[in-house]
Scaffold this motif. Structure first.
Motif, mmCIF file in Angstrom:
data_model
loop_
_atom_site.group_PDB
_atom_site.id
_atom_site.type_symbol
_atom_site.label_atom_id
_atom_site.label_comp_id
_atom_site.label_asym_id
_atom_site.label_seq_id
_atom_site.Cartn_x
_atom_site.Cartn_y
_atom_site.Cartn_z
ATOM 1 N N ASN A 203 61.974 13.677 -47.165
ATOM 2 C CA ASN A 203 61.546 15.220 -47.085
ATOM 3 C C ASN A 203 60.850 15.236 -45.853
ATOM 4 O O ASN A 203 60.777 16.394 -45.093
ATOM 5 C CB ASN A 203 60.738 15.120 -48.186
ATOM 6 N N GLU B 186 63.342 15.379 -42.786
ATOM 7 C CA GLU B 186 64.213 16.666 -42.805
ATOM 8 C C GLU B 186 63.184 17.731 -42.367
ATOM 9 O O GLU B 186 63.766 18.836 -41.846
ATOM 10 C CB GLU B 186 64.845 16.655 -44.280
ATOM 11 N N HIS B 187 62.105 18.218 -42.777
ATOM 12 C CA HIS B 187 61.443 18.971 -42.884
ATOM 13 C C HIS B 187 60.377 19.189 -41.678
ATOM 14 O O HIS B 187 59.939 20.091 -41.211
ATOM 15 C CB HIS B 187 60.735 19.569 -44.162
ATOM 16 N N SER C 91 64.938 23.506 -51.602
ATOM 17 C CA SER C 91 65.299 22.784 -50.512
ATOM 18 C C SER C 91 65.076 23.815 -49.257
ATOM 19 O O SER C 91 65.841 24.865 -49.436
ATOM 20 C CB SER C 91 66.354 21.904 -50.175
ATOM 21 N N THR C 92 64.485 23.596 -48.252
ATOM 22 C CA THR C 92 64.444 24.459 -47.042
ATOM 23 C C THR C 92 65.333 23.964 -45.685
ATOM 24 O O THR C 92 65.449 24.599 -45.079
ATOM 25 C CB THR C 92 63.084 24.722 -46.714
ATOM 26 N N ALA C 93 65.861 22.731 -46.212
ATOM 27 C CA ALA C 93 66.661 21.986 -45.175
ATOM 28 C C ALA C 93 68.066 22.444 -45.494
ATOM 29 O O ALA C 93 68.780 22.279 -46.800
ATOM 30 C CB ALA C 93 66.538 20.554 -45.229
#
Length: 385
Positions: A288, A291-292, A333-335
């Motif tokens: 996480n 990714e972010h 999720s923002t990815a």
């Protein structure tokens, strides 16, 4: 008896109430309590739940101030503490005459007459089903009256067990529906990518198109792994063992594949837990962050100031405050490449251990996850005997 209800009439009424499939347990319970009050000629009827040496009134009928729904008391001050130790019903005709006058339960409630039976749900004592009065009875409770109360307690236990089973099946159905939704929706996208880029690769021979296909396949594998974990193992843990958190963090980091990122472990504590499940927690937290927060993100693992657990934080862009309540919801999720299930896995594993997880902001403005309620193994002090 105040209403002159015979045993046969009471049993027939009980059967009609309990056999009614159109009404819920919560709707039937007050009517059964009133039926018992009338048949036994007492002022109060109540259902209790016993948890951690505390008696809680689930539902009640009658005017006794302390025997109302929601009221609670230590089990040591309740008549029910003796009820749960019996296979049949506990009966008291005249408490003061029968030696209850100095008992904590008598001092607390002032009940002269009492009859109650324990409620068993899935072989565990749930609580009691009881009837009582502040006035003594002019005769003992009969065998038929004892049987009546025991039947009511057995019915309550069956209904509560059925409700638990129904709720469990509903959760499983919801989980299956979520599984189906994710599979049918999220996997369709990478499958479309594979199909499209294979066509382009056939026409052009450009190896970049094959790499796009491989990336899509990797995402599908990640999605399937997450889904299988949630459906098979996410809510259970195996045996607890002593786990060196620093060693666990280092091993988990090795599977993330973030060469430009940095991990800093600032804890030397040993926790009791399930290694494989906690490895899923660390891996998903680390992924996480990468990714972010970016490929060169710095991730830190350390102890909470109050000593109740640990934190995992990064120096990335963080999670907006108005979204923090949603991060553990399936699909968040923002990815673009994320499955949205990693944080759900974290919450399920943490909850299965009996701990809690919360999200906040790190000192650098990144994401900070705090896991509290952990059980640590204290190290032995150095020195001689």
């Amino acid at each position: 008896m105040s209403e002159g209800i015979s045993e046969g009439d009471a049993l027939r009424r009980m059967y009609r109430i309990t056999a009614d499939q159109e009404r819920s347990f919560e709707e039937k319970l007050p009517e059964l309590l009133d039926l018992g009050r009338a048949y036994l000629d007492v002022e109060t009827g109540f259902l209790t739940e016993i948890d951690d040496e505390t008696q809680v009134i689930v539902d009640a009928r009658g005017d006794h101030e302390l025997l109302q729904a929601g009221r609670s008391c230590p089990l040591s001050k309740a008549y029910c503490r003796r009820t749960v130790d019996l296979d049949g019903a506990l009966t008291v005709q005249h408490a003061r005459v029968e030696g209850w006058e100095s008992d904590a339960a008598y001092e607390e409630f002032g009940l002269e007459a009492y009859i109650g039976a324990k409620v068993v749900v899935n072989r565990e004592v749930y609580g009691t089903f009881c009837f009582a009065d502040t006035e003594a009875r002019d005769r003992p409770f009969s065998d038929d009256e004892e049987t009546f109360v025991e039947l009511l307690a057995q019915w309550v236990g069956y209904e509560l067990f059925r409700k638990q089973a129904t709720d469990r099946m509903q959760r499983q159905r919801d989980q299956l529906e979520e599984f189906t939704r994710v599979v049918s929706h999220d996997i369709r996208n990478p499958l479309g990518i594979v199909d499209g880029y294979l066509d382009m690769a056939e026409r052009t021979g450009d190896p970049e198109h094959f790499q796009r296909c491989r990336d899509a396949v990797d995402r599908m594998e990640s999605l399937i792994d997450d889904l299988l974990f949630l459906t098979r193992e996410g809510q259970t843990i195996g045996g607890r063992e002593e786990i060196d958190l620093a060693a666990l963090a280092d091993e988990s980091w090795s599977f993330v594949g973030a060469e430009a990122a940095t991990l800093s472990v600032e804890t030397d504590r040993v926790v009791l837990g399930d290694w494989s499940r906690l490895q899923q927690v660390f891996e998903n937290l680390f992924r996480n962050s990468v990714e972010h927060g970016g490929s060169d993100v710095t991730v830190r693992v350390g102890d909470l100031p109050d000593g109740s657990g640990i934190y995992v934080e990064d120096d990335g862009k963080g999670i907006p405050e108005d979204e923090r309540d949603d991060v553990f919801v399936d699909g968040y999720s923002t990815a673009a490449s994320g499955t949205g299930l990693g944080l759900t896995i974290i919450q399920q594993v943490v909850s299965a251990h009996g701990w809690e997880v919360a999200v906040t902001e790190s000192a650098e403005g990144g994401a900070r996850f705090e896991i509290s309620g952990m059980e640590f193994v204290e190290s032995e002090p150095d020195g001689g005997e």
